[in-house]
Design a protein around this motif. Sequence first.
Motif, PDB file in Angstrom:
ATOM      1  N   VAL A 217       8.712   7.103  -5.390  1.00 58.58           N
ATOM      2  CA  VAL A 217       8.329   8.119  -4.330  1.00 58.58           C
ATOM      3  C   VAL A 217       7.460   7.300  -3.246  1.00 58.58           C
ATOM      4  O   VAL A 217       6.202   7.249  -3.299  1.00 58.58           O
ATOM      5  CB  VAL A 217       7.541   9.159  -5.096  1.00 58.58           C
ATOM      6  N   GLN A 218       8.121   7.120  -2.139  1.00 55.53           N
ATOM      7  CA  GLN A 218       7.533   6.182  -1.045  1.00 55.53           C
ATOM      8  C   GLN A 218       6.990   6.953   0.162  1.00 55.53           C
ATOM      9  O   GLN A 218       7.720   7.729   0.739  1.00 55.53           O
ATOM     10  CB  GLN A 218       8.539   5.064  -0.641  1.00 55.53           C
ATOM     11  N   GLN A 219       5.827   6.780   0.580  1.00 54.85           N
ATOM     12  CA  GLN A 219       5.218   7.545   1.702  1.00 54.85           C
ATOM     13  C   GLN A 219       6.121   7.259   2.859  1.00 54.85           C
ATOM     14  O   GLN A 219       6.174   8.249   3.783  1.00 54.85           O
ATOM     15  CB  GLN A 219       3.729   6.969   1.848  1.00 54.85           C
ATOM     16  N   ASP A 220       6.224   6.019   3.139  1.00 56.53           N
ATOM     17  CA  ASP A 220       6.960   5.748   4.573  1.00 56.53           C
ATOM     18  C   ASP A 220       8.306   6.518   4.410  1.00 56.53           C
ATOM     19  O   ASP A 220       8.647   7.109   5.613  1.00 56.53           O
ATOM     20  CB  ASP A 220       7.105   4.220   4.479  1.00 56.53           C
TER      21      ASP A 220
ATOM     22  N   ASN B  61       3.831  16.028   4.813  1.00 60.21           N
ATOM     23  CA  ASN B  61       4.425  14.941   3.787  1.00 60.21           C
ATOM     24  C   ASN B  61       3.478  14.783   2.584  1.00 60.21           C
ATOM     25  O   ASN B  61       3.915  14.591   1.802  1.00 60.21           O
ATOM     26  CB  ASN B  61       4.531  13.566   4.652  1.00 60.21           C
ATOM     27  N   ILE B  62       2.329  15.238   2.754  1.00 58.32           N
ATOM     28  CA  ILE B  62       1.375  15.113   1.645  1.00 58.32           C
ATOM     29  C   ILE B  62       1.810  15.957   0.568  1.00 58.32           C
ATOM     30  O   ILE B  62       1.991  15.752  -0.583  1.00 58.32           O
ATOM     31  CB  ILE B  62      -0.142  15.508   1.986  1.00 58.32           C
ATOM     32  N   GLY B  63       2.076  17.239   0.922  1.00 56.43           N
ATOM     33  CA  GLY B  63       2.593  18.213  -0.068  1.00 56.43           C
ATOM     34  C   GLY B  63       4.212  17.815  -0.657  1.00 56.43           C
ATOM     35  O   GLY B  63       4.381  17.950  -1.887  1.00 56.43           O
TER      36      GLY B  63
ATOM     37  N   GLU C  78       4.040   5.366  -3.963  1.00 55.67           N
ATOM     38  CA  GLU C  78       3.550   4.106  -3.291  1.00 55.67           C
ATOM     39  C   GLU C  78       3.493   4.230  -1.687  1.00 55.67           C
ATOM     40  O   GLU C  78       4.088   5.013  -0.974  1.00 55.67           O
ATOM     41  CB  GLU C  78       4.838   3.117  -3.439  1.00 55.67           C
ATOM     42  N   GLY C  79       2.228   3.446  -1.224  1.00 58.16           N
ATOM     43  CA  GLY C  79       2.134   3.837   0.146  1.00 58.16           C
ATOM     44  C   GLY C  79       0.676   3.502   0.482  1.00 58.16           C
ATOM     45  O   GLY C  79      -0.182   3.016  -0.256  1.00 58.16           O
ATOM     46  N   ILE C  80       0.399   3.335   1.776  1.00 58.33           N
ATOM     47  CA  ILE C  80      -0.942   3.109   2.286  1.00 58.33           C
ATOM     48  C   ILE C  80      -1.804   4.250   1.758  1.00 58.33           C
ATOM     49  O   ILE C  80      -2.860   4.222   1.195  1.00 58.33           O
ATOM     50  CB  ILE C  80      -1.210   3.079   3.852  1.00 58.33           C
ATOM     51  N   LEU C  81      -1.365   5.544   1.894  1.00 61.88           N
ATOM     52  CA  LEU C  81      -2.043   6.828   1.539  1.00 61.88           C
ATOM     53  C   LEU C  81      -3.593   6.586   1.328  1.00 61.88           C
ATOM     54  O   LEU C  81      -4.156   6.855   0.176  1.00 61.88           O
ATOM     55  CB  LEU C  81      -1.540   6.867  -0.254  1.00 61.88           C
ATOM     56  N   ARG C  82      -4.069   6.561   2.445  1.00 59.65           N
ATOM     57  CA  ARG C  82      -5.363   6.529   2.880  1.00 59.65           C
ATOM     58  C   ARG C  82      -6.135   7.896   2.231  1.00 59.65           C
ATOM     59  O   ARG C  82      -5.714   8.713   2.007  1.00 59.65           O
ATOM     60  CB  ARG C  82      -5.627   6.554   4.237  1.00 59.65           C
ATOM     61  N   SER C  83      -7.171   7.400   1.587  1.00 59.91           N
ATOM     62  CA  SER C  83      -7.920   8.258   0.604  1.00 59.91           C
ATOM     63  C   SER C  83      -8.502   9.519   1.321  1.00 59.91           C
ATOM     64  O   SER C  83      -8.549  10.576   0.940  1.00 59.91           O
ATOM     65  CB  SER C  83      -9.020   7.638   0.054  1.00 59.91           C
ATOM     66  N   ASP C  84      -8.813   9.549   2.596  1.00 58.26           N
ATOM     67  CA  ASP C  84      -9.186  10.735   3.238  1.00 58.26           C
ATOM     68  C   ASP C  84      -8.069  11.771   3.739  1.00 58.26           C
ATOM     69  O   ASP C  84      -8.529  12.822   3.848  1.00 58.26           O
ATOM     70  CB  ASP C  84     -10.030  10.269   4.761  1.00 58.26           C
ATOM     71  N   HIS C  85      -7.072  11.276   3.680  1.00 63.92           N
ATOM     72  CA  HIS C  85      -5.628  12.278   4.067  1.00 63.92           C
ATOM     73  C   HIS C  85      -4.847  12.552   2.452  1.00 63.92           C
ATOM     74  O   HIS C  85      -4.723  13.788   2.361  1.00 63.92           O
ATOM     75  CB  HIS C  85      -4.837  11.464   4.850  1.00 63.92           C
ATOM     76  N   TYR C  86      -4.917  11.639   1.653  1.00 62.26           N
ATOM     77  CA  TYR C  86      -3.976  11.814   0.483  1.00 62.26           C
ATOM     78  C   TYR C  86      -5.091  11.846  -1.060  1.00 62.26           C
ATOM     79  O   TYR C  86      -4.507  12.166  -1.907  1.00 62.26           O
ATOM     80  CB  TYR C  86      -3.190  10.735   0.474  1.00 62.26           C
TER      81      TYR C  86
END
Length: 231
Positions: free
Chosen positions: A92-95, A112-114, A133-141
Amino acid sequence: MRGRRSPARASGVDSRVHELRLRTVNDGDLALGRDFPRPPEDFASNSRTCGMSGAIGHEDTVLLVLRGPSASGKTTVAEALRASYGRGLALVQQDLLRRQVLRERDLPGASNIGLIDQTARFALDAGYHVVVEGILRSDHYGTMLRRLVDDHRGRTVVVYLDVSFEETRVRHAGRPQAREFTDEDMRGWYRPDDRLNLPGEHVVHASAPAADTLRLLLRCLAASGRHHPRE
């Protein structure tokens, strides 16, 4: 623009995945359990974190959350992991979901978060191991990821690739997609030490070989004993 994956980029990623896989798995080592370093105790045995409400997945499914800055090597490791493990592992890739499926900007509360959350949950419930997998910054994800970890019945391993901005610049310069975005773009995405701060979160530093990270994750998957639900 980052929105389209060129053939050159795809072949470059595939080449790195192939090379990493060859360096890591040979002559049935995974099946026989040879030559793979054991994860430290806080990497796997304590990796079921938070409340463990057990709402999704199975006791023998594995959820791997693999995060890090752009050009930290997370995509190469994730794709090599799936190539090495074979069927039964969902990637499951964020990009892919954000940029290609939805073509959406990375904003707080974005759709995309949901979608990432629901895709991971569906695969776990269907009996697949899952790599998010992804950057998945903590304040957003972060809220979504913590809830996903909390709800998973099985083993969860959270990995953060801790790579400095200067090192990501060097790595990016050697990638096929180097011309797709600039140093300024990368600086805007970069967040130092962006951990989720979950119990047992494993931090991999830039000096650690990617093959070692891949071996650790393969051992976690092999230890589950689960086979593909369709085989």
